[in-house]
Design a protein around this motif. Structure first.
Motif, PDB file in Angstrom:
ATOM      1  N   THR A 149       0.822  -1.213   0.000  1.00 32.66           N
ATOM      2  CA  THR A 149       0.000   0.000   0.000  1.00 32.66           C
ATOM      3  C   THR A 149       0.858   1.265   0.000  1.00 32.66           C
ATOM      4  N   ASP A 150       2.065   1.185   0.587  1.00 35.11           N
ATOM      5  CA  ASP A 150       2.930   2.372   0.662  1.00 35.11           C
ATOM      6  C   ASP A 150       3.784   2.555  -0.583  1.00 35.11           C
ATOM      7  N   GLY A 229       4.503 -20.951  -0.916  1.00 37.15           N
ATOM      8  CA  GLY A 229       3.463 -19.979  -0.616  1.00 37.15           C
ATOM      9  C   GLY A 229       3.919 -18.863   0.308  1.00 37.15           C
ATOM     10  N   ALA A 230       4.948 -19.126   1.104  1.00 39.87           N
ATOM     11  CA  ALA A 230       5.444 -18.110   2.039  1.00 39.87           C
ATOM     12  C   ALA A 230       6.337 -17.077   1.358  1.00 39.87           C
ATOM     13  N   ASP A 231       6.746 -17.341   0.111  1.00 41.62           N
ATOM     14  CA  ASP A 231       7.721 -16.452  -0.548  1.00 41.62           C
ATOM     15  C   ASP A 231       7.164 -15.058  -0.802  1.00 41.62           C
ATOM     16  N   THR A 232       5.983 -14.976  -1.406  1.00 38.80           N
ATOM     17  CA  THR A 232       5.432 -13.657  -1.751  1.00 38.80           C
ATOM     18  C   THR A 232       5.175 -12.789  -0.519  1.00 38.80           C
ATOM     19  N   PRO A 233       4.547 -13.301   0.545  1.00 38.62           N
ATOM     20  CA  PRO A 233       4.392 -12.449   1.727  1.00 38.62           C
ATOM     21  C   PRO A 233       5.716 -11.898   2.245  1.00 38.62           C
ATOM     22  N   GLN A 234       6.780 -12.713   2.173  1.00 35.14           N
ATOM     23  CA  GLN A 234       8.083 -12.242   2.632  1.00 35.14           C
ATOM     24  C   GLN A 234       8.647 -11.190   1.687  1.00 35.14           C
ATOM     25  N   LEU A 235       8.503 -11.415   0.369  1.00 40.76           N
ATOM     26  CA  LEU A 235       8.974 -10.428  -0.607  1.00 40.76           C
ATOM     27  C   LEU A 235       8.226  -9.111  -0.456  1.00 40.76           C
ATOM     28  N   LEU A 236       6.920  -9.186  -0.182  1.00 41.52           N
ATOM     29  CA  LEU A 236       6.141  -7.976   0.049  1.00 41.52           C
ATOM     30  C   LEU A 236       6.567  -7.290   1.346  1.00 41.52           C
ATOM     31  N   ALA A 237       6.749  -8.076   2.387  1.00 44.61           N
ATOM     32  CA  ALA A 237       7.150  -7.510   3.682  1.00 44.61           C
ATOM     33  C   ALA A 237       8.499  -6.810   3.585  1.00 44.61           C
ATOM     34  N   LEU A 251      -1.817 -14.057   2.608  1.00 42.49           N
ATOM     35  CA  LEU A 251      -1.950 -12.604   2.662  1.00 42.49           C
ATOM     36  C   LEU A 251      -2.721 -12.165   3.910  1.00 42.49           C
ATOM     37  N   PHE A 252      -3.749 -12.926   4.266  1.00 43.40           N
ATOM     38  CA  PHE A 252      -4.477 -12.643   5.514  1.00 43.40           C
ATOM     39  C   PHE A 252      -3.518 -12.618   6.694  1.00 43.40           C
ATOM     40  N   SER A 253      -2.639 -13.619   6.759  1.00 44.31           N
ATOM     41  CA  SER A 253      -1.684 -13.697   7.863  1.00 44.31           C
ATOM     42  C   SER A 253      -0.772 -12.476   7.896  1.00 44.31           C
ATOM     43  N   ALA A 254      -0.278 -12.073   6.714  1.00 46.18           N
ATOM     44  CA  ALA A 254       0.626 -10.926   6.653  1.00 46.18           C
ATOM     45  C   ALA A 254      -0.075  -9.625   7.017  1.00 46.18           C
ATOM     46  N   ILE A 255      -1.315  -9.470   6.539  1.00 45.01           N
ATOM     47  CA  ILE A 255      -2.040  -8.212   6.742  1.00 45.01           C
ATOM     48  C   ILE A 255      -2.625  -8.119   8.148  1.00 45.01           C
ATOM     49  N   VAL A 256      -3.377  -9.133   8.548  1.00 45.71           N
ATOM     50  CA  VAL A 256      -4.151  -9.062   9.789  1.00 45.71           C
ATOM     51  C   VAL A 256      -3.325  -9.474  10.997  1.00 45.71           C
ATOM     52  N   GLU A 257      -2.574 -10.559  10.872  1.00 46.03           N
ATOM     53  CA  GLU A 257      -1.819 -11.049  12.031  1.00 46.03           C
ATOM     54  C   GLU A 257      -0.506 -10.312  12.233  1.00 46.03           C
ATOM     55  N   GLN A 258       0.148  -9.936  11.119  1.00 45.75           N
ATOM     56  CA  GLN A 258       1.458  -9.296  11.230  1.00 45.75           C
ATOM     57  C   GLN A 258       1.419  -7.788  11.040  1.00 45.75           C
ATOM     58  N   GLY A 259       0.285  -7.261  10.563  1.00 40.36           N
ATOM     59  CA  GLY A 259       0.156  -5.814  10.402  1.00 40.36           C
ATOM     60  C   GLY A 259       1.022  -5.209   9.319  1.00 40.36           C
TER      61      GLY A 259
END
Length: 372
Positions: A149-150, A229-237, A251-259
């Motif tokens: 988003t940023d 499956g964990a690769d993209t959330p890490q690349l985004l993070a 993505l739910f985990s990255a957005i909601v659980e990890q903020g």
């Protein structure tokens, strides 16, 4: 590599024998379960495995995170005559392939699996999601896109259309795409003007496959290819990509659980299934243990419990009303499911039979294209 009638009969006898053993004795005290790692595997551990082990403290379960390579590895194990896996989580198309090749065991869903609490048979409860005689569905999930988003350019609306993936001018930055043709080829054709209902008719031709690859060529030098499956959330993070495909639960985990500063783009999300297959050729004590575990792990309550830990829809109709809040955060999970009406305004229905038939040939073509 179809099973012979003799082997099928033997397999059926083995299932019956396993059911008898499961009634009280002769079960192995360990299981090797195969899944995908990450948040999804953790949800299986929390919802199915931990409570089962608590009920059976003499039993141990270990995980192998090789589901992405399940077909190739089970082929190799079968050739070697050494099946080291007891229960394997696969997507529906791979289940069809494994069943057709005799590498997954055919089962009687109503005999093997628990009925719904109201007495509805397992086959009716799972309904059309039983896409193969060897398949035990667990969840409905989708492959979709997340974006930072940023990193959205100033004055530009956040991406909400699947074709934003191919729009490097409006949305510059690296993309993360799975290192396989599935989904990528479909999205490419959609964004090259092919109507949704015509995608698979086009994709079964050499010309259609070339068209999809040509569209992917337009962003190829901006793509980081992922396998897990964990690769993209890490690349985004890490801010290494602007947008990337992965499973909605990751993505739910990255957005909601990890903020993380990540947004969801649900447009043209591709619905798919994940579920269990039992490899053929298991010794009777291991088969008996697996059958006892699967009956527990796929009942109405257990499938509903999984949705406390990840935003995937349970495959049983009777489980859906039991989906409640996140186990730790207390938020309602239903709005985060891919099947929620607000998220499912424009979905793409994955064609299991097509990919079961064409996967090997298109894989070879896709890998050759990647190497160019």
């Amino acid at each position: 590599m179809k099973l012979s009638k003799t082997l099928l009969a033997t397999s059926a006898l083995t299932v019956a024998a396993a059911g008898a053993y499961a009634a009280g004795h002769g079960m192995a005290d360990s299981m090797t379960l195969v899944s995908w790692g990450g948040a999804y595997q953790a949800s299986q551990q929390n919802a199915y495995v931990a409570p089962y082990i608590e009920m059976h403290p003499d039993v141990s379960a270990s995980w192998d995170e090789s589901s992405a390579e399940a077909v190739a590895k089970l082929r190799a194990m079968n050739e070697a005559g050494n099946i080291t896996w007891d229960l394997v989580d696969v997507v529906a198309a791979d289940a069809i392939r494994l069943c057709d090749e005799g590498l997954a065991m055919e089962i009687d869903h109503d005999e093997m699996l628990a009925a719904a609490p109201d007495g509805t048979s397992a086959s009716d409860d799972f309904g059309d999601l039983i896409v193969s005689d060897c398949y035990i569905p667990q969840i409905v999930y989708s492959t979709t896109f997340g974006y930072r988003t940023d990193m959205v350019p100033a004055g530009v609306e956040p991406p909400s259309d699947i074709c934003s993936v191919f729009d490097l001018e409006t949305y510059p930055g690296k993309r993360a795409l799975e290192k396989r043709p599935i989904n990528n080829m479909e999205w490419a054709l959609l964004c090259d003007g092919v109507a949704k209902e015509d995608v698979y008719d086009v994709l079964e031709t050499d010309e259609g496959q070339d068209q999809a690859l040509a569209k992917l060529d337009t962003i190829k030098d901006q793509v980081i290819w992922w396998n897990a499956g964990a690769d993209t959330p890490q690349l985004l993070a890490d801010g290494e990509v602007f947008m990337g495909s992965t499973y909605n639960g990751r993505l739910f985990s990255a957005i909601v659980e990890q903020g993380q500063p990540i947004g969801m783009m649900w447009d043209a999300q591709v619905f798919d299934l994940d579920g269990w297959i039992i490899p053929t050729g298991l010794p009777e004590d291991r088969l008996a243990r697996v059958m006892d575990f699967v009956r527990f792990a796929t009942d109405t309550q257990r499938l509903a419990d999984q949705a406390k830990f990840i935003s995937y829809g349970p495959a049983r109709a009777s489980s859906a009303p039991l989906v409640s809040t996140h186990a730790e955060l207390g938020i309602e999970m239903a709005p985060h499911m891919p099947t929620d009406p607000n998220n499912a305004k424009n979905t793409f229905l994955y064609n299991y039979e097509f990919w079961a038939d064409y996967r090997d040939d298109i894989d070879a073509k896709f890998q050759a294209w990647l190497a160019q």
